[in-house]
Scaffold this active site. Structure first.
Site, PDB file in Angstrom:
ATOM      1  N   ASN A  37       0.822  -1.214   0.000  1.00 42.83           N
ATOM      2  CA  ASN A  37       0.000   0.000   0.000  1.00 42.83           C
ATOM      3  C   ASN A  37       0.857   1.266   0.000  1.00 42.83           C
ATOM      4  O   ASN A  37       1.674   1.485   0.905  1.00 42.83           O
ATOM      5  CB  ASN A  37      -0.899  -0.020   1.247  1.00 42.83           C
ATOM      6  CG  ASN A  37      -2.197   0.716   1.039  1.00 42.83           C
ATOM      7  OD1 ASN A  37      -2.478   1.202  -0.062  1.00 42.83           O
ATOM      8  ND2 ASN A  37      -3.009   0.796   2.093  1.00 42.83           N
ATOM      9  N   HIS A 122     -15.015  -5.285  11.252  1.00 39.11           N
ATOM     10  CA  HIS A 122     -14.505  -4.003  11.744  1.00 39.11           C
ATOM     11  C   HIS A 122     -15.632  -3.041  12.086  1.00 39.11           C
ATOM     12  O   HIS A 122     -16.261  -2.471  11.199  1.00 39.11           O
ATOM     13  CB  HIS A 122     -13.609  -3.359  10.695  1.00 39.11           C
ATOM     14  CG  HIS A 122     -12.440  -4.212  10.330  1.00 39.11           C
ATOM     15  ND1 HIS A 122     -12.570  -5.331   9.556  1.00 39.11           N
ATOM     16  CD2 HIS A 122     -11.128  -4.125  10.657  1.00 39.11           C
ATOM     17  CE1 HIS A 122     -11.390  -5.904   9.416  1.00 39.11           C
ATOM     18  NE2 HIS A 122     -10.498  -5.193  10.075  1.00 39.11           N
ATOM     19  N   ARG A 147     -13.361  -6.252  15.494  1.00 47.75           N
ATOM     20  CA  ARG A 147     -12.373  -5.248  15.902  1.00 47.75           C
ATOM     21  C   ARG A 147     -13.100  -3.927  16.109  1.00 47.75           C
ATOM     22  O   ARG A 147     -13.947  -3.550  15.309  1.00 47.75           O
ATOM     23  CB  ARG A 147     -11.301  -5.088  14.820  1.00 47.75           C
ATOM     24  CG  ARG A 147     -10.170  -4.173  15.247  1.00 47.75           C
ATOM     25  CD  ARG A 147      -9.182  -3.893  14.129  1.00 47.75           C
ATOM     26  NE  ARG A 147      -9.582  -2.745  13.336  1.00 47.75           N
ATOM     27  CZ  ARG A 147      -8.799  -2.141  12.440  1.00 47.75           C
ATOM     28  NH1 ARG A 147      -7.587  -2.602  12.213  1.00 47.75           N
ATOM     29  NH2 ARG A 147      -9.230  -1.104  11.749  1.00 47.75           N
ATOM     30  N   TYR A 159      -7.155   6.478  14.133  1.00 49.29           N
ATOM     31  CA  TYR A 159      -6.913   5.329  13.255  1.00 49.29           C
ATOM     32  C   TYR A 159      -8.136   4.389  13.208  1.00 49.29           C
ATOM     33  O   TYR A 159      -8.731   4.075  14.240  1.00 49.29           O
ATOM     34  CB  TYR A 159      -5.690   4.508  13.712  1.00 49.29           C
ATOM     35  CG  TYR A 159      -5.681   3.191  12.995  1.00 49.29           C
ATOM     36  CD1 TYR A 159      -5.281   3.129  11.670  1.00 49.29           C
ATOM     37  CD2 TYR A 159      -6.187   2.039  13.588  1.00 49.29           C
ATOM     38  CE1 TYR A 159      -5.365   1.944  10.959  1.00 49.29           C
ATOM     39  CE2 TYR A 159      -6.283   0.850  12.890  1.00 49.29           C
ATOM     40  CZ  TYR A 159      -5.872   0.821  11.575  1.00 49.29           C
ATOM     41  OH  TYR A 159      -5.984  -0.350  10.870  1.00 49.29           O
ATOM     42  N   GLU A 236      -3.691  -5.253  19.412  1.00 49.37           N
ATOM     43  CA  GLU A 236      -2.801  -5.370  18.245  1.00 49.37           C
ATOM     44  C   GLU A 236      -1.818  -4.213  18.143  1.00 49.37           C
ATOM     45  O   GLU A 236      -2.182  -3.066  18.409  1.00 49.37           O
ATOM     46  CB  GLU A 236      -3.696  -5.413  16.998  1.00 49.37           C
ATOM     47  CG  GLU A 236      -2.939  -5.465  15.695  1.00 49.37           C
ATOM     48  CD  GLU A 236      -3.878  -5.334  14.502  1.00 49.37           C
ATOM     49  OE1 GLU A 236      -5.080  -5.673  14.628  1.00 49.37           O
ATOM     50  OE2 GLU A 236      -3.409  -4.886  13.452  1.00 49.37           O
ATOM     51  N   ARG A 283       0.804 -11.814  13.110  1.00 52.18           N
ATOM     52  CA  ARG A 283      -0.079 -11.211  12.102  1.00 52.18           C
ATOM     53  C   ARG A 283       0.492 -11.194  10.686  1.00 52.18           C
ATOM     54  O   ARG A 283      -0.057 -10.530   9.800  1.00 52.18           O
ATOM     55  CB  ARG A 283      -0.369  -9.767  12.522  1.00 52.18           C
ATOM     56  CG  ARG A 283      -1.039  -9.650  13.848  1.00 52.18           C
ATOM     57  CD  ARG A 283      -2.488  -9.316  13.762  1.00 52.18           C
ATOM     58  NE  ARG A 283      -2.796  -8.141  13.002  1.00 52.18           N
ATOM     59  CZ  ARG A 283      -3.718  -8.084  12.047  1.00 52.18           C
ATOM     60  NH1 ARG A 283      -4.402  -9.155  11.723  1.00 52.18           N
ATOM     61  NH2 ARG A 283      -3.964  -6.954  11.398  1.00 52.18           N
ATOM     62  N   HIS A 312      -3.040 -10.615   8.676  1.00 48.40           N
ATOM     63  CA  HIS A 312      -3.500  -9.290   8.270  1.00 48.40           C
ATOM     64  C   HIS A 312      -4.391  -9.432   7.032  1.00 48.40           C
ATOM     65  O   HIS A 312      -4.039 -10.149   6.109  1.00 48.40           O
ATOM     66  CB  HIS A 312      -2.236  -8.496   7.924  1.00 48.40           C
ATOM     67  CG  HIS A 312      -2.422  -7.039   7.693  1.00 48.40           C
ATOM     68  ND1 HIS A 312      -1.646  -6.353   6.791  1.00 48.40           N
ATOM     69  CD2 HIS A 312      -3.263  -6.137   8.252  1.00 48.40           C
ATOM     70  CE1 HIS A 312      -1.997  -5.073   6.811  1.00 48.40           C
ATOM     71  NE2 HIS A 312      -2.962  -4.915   7.685  1.00 48.40           N
ATOM     72  N   ASP A 316      -6.189  -3.630   1.393  1.00 47.26           N
ATOM     73  CA  ASP A 316      -5.016  -3.598   0.508  1.00 47.26           C
ATOM     74  C   ASP A 316      -4.462  -4.994   0.207  1.00 47.26           C
ATOM     75  O   ASP A 316      -3.564  -5.137  -0.626  1.00 47.26           O
ATOM     76  CB  ASP A 316      -3.910  -2.653   1.009  1.00 47.26           C
ATOM     77  CG  ASP A 316      -3.660  -2.660   2.498  1.00 47.26           C
ATOM     78  OD1 ASP A 316      -4.590  -2.346   3.268  1.00 47.26           O
ATOM     79  OD2 ASP A 316      -2.524  -2.958   2.901  1.00 47.26           O
ATOM     80  N   GLU A 339      -8.168 -11.674   9.754  1.00 44.19           N
ATOM     81  CA  GLU A 339      -8.813 -10.377   9.541  1.00 44.19           C
ATOM     82  C   GLU A 339      -9.503 -10.395   8.177  1.00 44.19           C
ATOM     83  O   GLU A 339      -8.942 -10.881   7.197  1.00 44.19           O
ATOM     84  CB  GLU A 339      -7.779  -9.250   9.568  1.00 44.19           C
ATOM     85  CG  GLU A 339      -8.399  -7.883   9.313  1.00 44.19           C
ATOM     86  CD  GLU A 339      -7.378  -6.747   9.402  1.00 44.19           C
ATOM     87  OE1 GLU A 339      -6.167  -7.001   9.346  1.00 44.19           O
ATOM     88  OE2 GLU A 339      -7.836  -5.588   9.527  1.00 44.19           O
ATOM     89  N   TRP A 402       2.359   6.384  12.502  1.00 48.90           N
ATOM     90  CA  TRP A 402       0.942   6.334  12.090  1.00 48.90           C
ATOM     91  C   TRP A 402       0.418   4.927  12.314  1.00 48.90           C
ATOM     92  O   TRP A 402       1.121   3.950  12.174  1.00 48.90           O
ATOM     93  CB  TRP A 402       0.773   6.718  10.614  1.00 48.90           C
ATOM     94  CG  TRP A 402      -0.670   6.595  10.232  1.00 48.90           C
ATOM     95  CD1 TRP A 402      -1.700   7.422  10.591  1.00 48.90           C
ATOM     96  CD2 TRP A 402      -1.290   5.532   9.483  1.00 48.90           C
ATOM     97  NE1 TRP A 402      -2.893   6.963  10.111  1.00 48.90           N
ATOM     98  CE2 TRP A 402      -2.663   5.778   9.417  1.00 48.90           C
ATOM     99  CE3 TRP A 402      -0.782   4.372   8.856  1.00 48.90           C
ATOM    100  CZ2 TRP A 402      -3.571   4.949   8.760  1.00 48.90           C
ATOM    101  CZ3 TRP A 402      -1.665   3.541   8.205  1.00 48.90           C
ATOM    102  CH2 TRP A 402      -3.055   3.838   8.148  1.00 48.90           C
TER     103      TRP A 402
HETATM  104  O1  KDG Z   1      -1.891  -0.446   4.487  1.00 48.60           O
HETATM  105  C1  KDG Z   1      -2.024  -0.233   5.857  1.00 48.60           C
HETATM  106  C2  KDG Z   1      -3.251  -0.937   6.367  1.00 48.60           C
HETATM  107  O2  KDG Z   1      -3.285  -2.230   5.859  1.00 48.60           O
HETATM  108  C3  KDG Z   1      -3.281  -1.000   7.869  1.00 48.60           C
HETATM  109  O3  KDG Z   1      -3.384   0.294   8.361  1.00 48.60           O
HETATM  110  C4  KDG Z   1      -4.439  -1.846   8.336  1.00 48.60           C
HETATM  111  O4  KDG Z   1      -3.622  -1.946  10.576  1.00 48.60           O
HETATM  112  C5  KDG Z   1      -4.320  -2.386   9.712  1.00 48.60           C
HETATM  113  C6  KDG Z   1      -5.130  -3.571  10.028  1.00 48.60           C
HETATM  114  O5  KDG Z   1      -4.989  -4.086  11.137  1.00 48.60           O
HETATM  115  O6  KDG Z   1      -5.912  -3.986   9.170  1.00 48.60           O
HETATM  116 MG    MG Z   2      -3.372  -3.410  12.187  1.00 49.30          MG
END
Ligand code: KDG
Ligand code: MG
Length: 402
Positions: A37, A122, A147, A159, A236, A283, A312, A316, A339, A402
């Site tokens: 990404n 989510h 989540r 976030y 996480e 993950r 994960h 993306d 996820e 971030w």
């Molecule tokens: O590209 C970054 C995202 O995939 C990320 O921010 C997503 O943290 C993430 C998650 O747990 O899905």
């Molecule tokens: Mg994450």
């Protein structure tokens, strides 16, 4: 079975994806996901300039040897760009092997260890009430694990919170968006959300939370402790994990289960975390950690140390990368959870996929290979457009994670 052709396809049906298509001498093709990404074209160049010239003429059946050739054979090993490129080749080769054997990939990995794959959805909201409502919405759809992310009062662009409740798509804009962060406000606010969720829905649903690398180990230990009464499935990315030893401090102070590793790309990123039992869930995901072959190595290391998988799976990860995870998840003994973020209709039309979500579990159909295709003509209608992930600054302007 010689590899005779390799093509990198970059498309943007609602978001950017990098897809590798390998073709063998008998016309069988396999697909792999190489999407990193916000850094997509770096992977394209790595594949086109450096790997594909070596790949043409290799025997597609020798998956492990090809993996080793590109991992060990490269003087400059590891890193997200290298490992996403290897991942795409690896997935495409497993796809080809499945098609040649006329079997779904999970059969080649040892067969089913479970009927279906437990996934988490989510729920996010800009207020406490909105989050409570969103969790109810996911429960009504049959999700067993959710989540939870919520805007923190006084923190701009928290976030995981988006206007569109079905997806969270942080990559946007011609230049990175600048978000802000305030640890004290976050630590004060978050436990109350989980207290309210448990009071409303009880303890039958699994709740997860993503800190997204924003705390120090000591702050993370404090948060883990304050969340203990609400029995999370996992906390996480509580702190950045380049320093794996940082998790020792968190582990010593809290029994809240810990998950980490979505940005890891090799087994060496998690050896201390796993062998010292500093985490509960790893993950790493197929697209970023060397494909199915890379994931299997990590899971095998994790198994005797009671560490489970939790790949994960945001938007993306393309449906090809998601399918690779699903086949791995169905077979791996120490599976934890997957996820799962729903892709848009447009993405699903470009990548028709053979997996289905039902009552919080994903089921794979029995198509040979990975069971995902790519409509190249349709993909061609959605050209690449540069997008960045956000960056984060503290209130005094200092750069933060971030
Ligand atoms: O590209 C970054 C995202 O995939 C990320 O921010 C997503 O943290 C993430 C998650 O747990 O899905
Ligand atoms: Mg994450």
């Amino acid at each position: 079975m010689k590899i005779t052709d390799a093509k990198v396809i970059v498309s943007s049906p609602d978001r950017n994806f990098v897809t590798l298509k390998l073709v063998t001498e008998d016309g069988t093709y396999g697909l792999g996901d190489a999407t990193v990404n916000g850094r997509e074209l770096a992977v394209v160049a790595y594949l086109q300039e450096h790997l594909i010239p070596c790949l043409i003429g290799m025997d597609a059946q020798n998956i492990e040897d090809i993996w080793q050739y590109f991992y060990r054979g490269a003087y400059w090993r590891r890193g997200p760009i290298t490992m996403a490129s290897i991942a795409a080749i690896d997935m495409a080769l497993w796809d080809i092997k499945g098609k040649l054997a006329n079997m779904p990939v999970y059969q080649l990995l040892g067969g089913k260890s479970r009927k279906a794959v437990l996934v988490y959805g989510h729920a996010n909201g800009s207020t406490e009430d909105e989050v409570v409502e969103q969790v109810g919405h996911y429960l009504a759809q049959g999700y067993k694990a959710i989540r939870v992310q919520c805007s923190v009062p006084g923190v701009q662009d928290s976030y995981g919170v988006s206007a569109d409740k079905a997806f969270y798509e942080p990559a946007a804009g011609a230049l990175p968006e600048v978000c802000s962060w305030n640890t004290a406000k976050y630590l004060d606010f978050i436990p109350g959300i989980f207290e309210k969720l448990r009071a409303t829905y009880g303890y039958d649903v699994q709740l997860l939370h993503d800190v997204h690398h924003r705390l120090t180990p000591n702050e993370a230990a404090h948060l883990g402790k304050s969340l203990e009464p609400f029995r999370l499935f996992w906390l996480e990315d509580a702190t950045p994990a380049e320093l794996q030893e940082g998790f020792r401090h968190i582990r010593r102070h809290t029994t809240t289960p810990l998950a980490v590793g979505e940005v890891f790309n090799s087994i060496y990123d998690c050896t201390t975390l796993i062998t010292e039992q500093l985490i509960d869930y790893i993950r790493t995901t197929s697209t970023h950690a060397g494909g199915i072959t890379g994931l299997r190595k990590i899971a095998a290391l994790a198994e005797p140390f009671h560490v489970k998988t939790g790949c994960h799976g945001p938007t993306d990860i393309s449906p090809i990368g998601m399918a690779a995870c699903m086949h791995f998840n169905l077979a791996v003994p120490n599976f934890g959870i997957q996820e799962f973020m729903i892709h848009t209709e447009k993405i699903n039309r470009v990548f028709p996929a053979g997996y289905t979500l039902k009552d919080g579990y994903v089921y794979l159909d029995d198509q040979p290979g990975l069971g995902v295709d790519l409509d190249e003509k349709l993909a061609g209608q959605y050209p690449y457009s540069r997008k960045y992930l956000p960056v984060n600054r503290l209130e005094d302007g200092s750069m933060w994670n971030w």
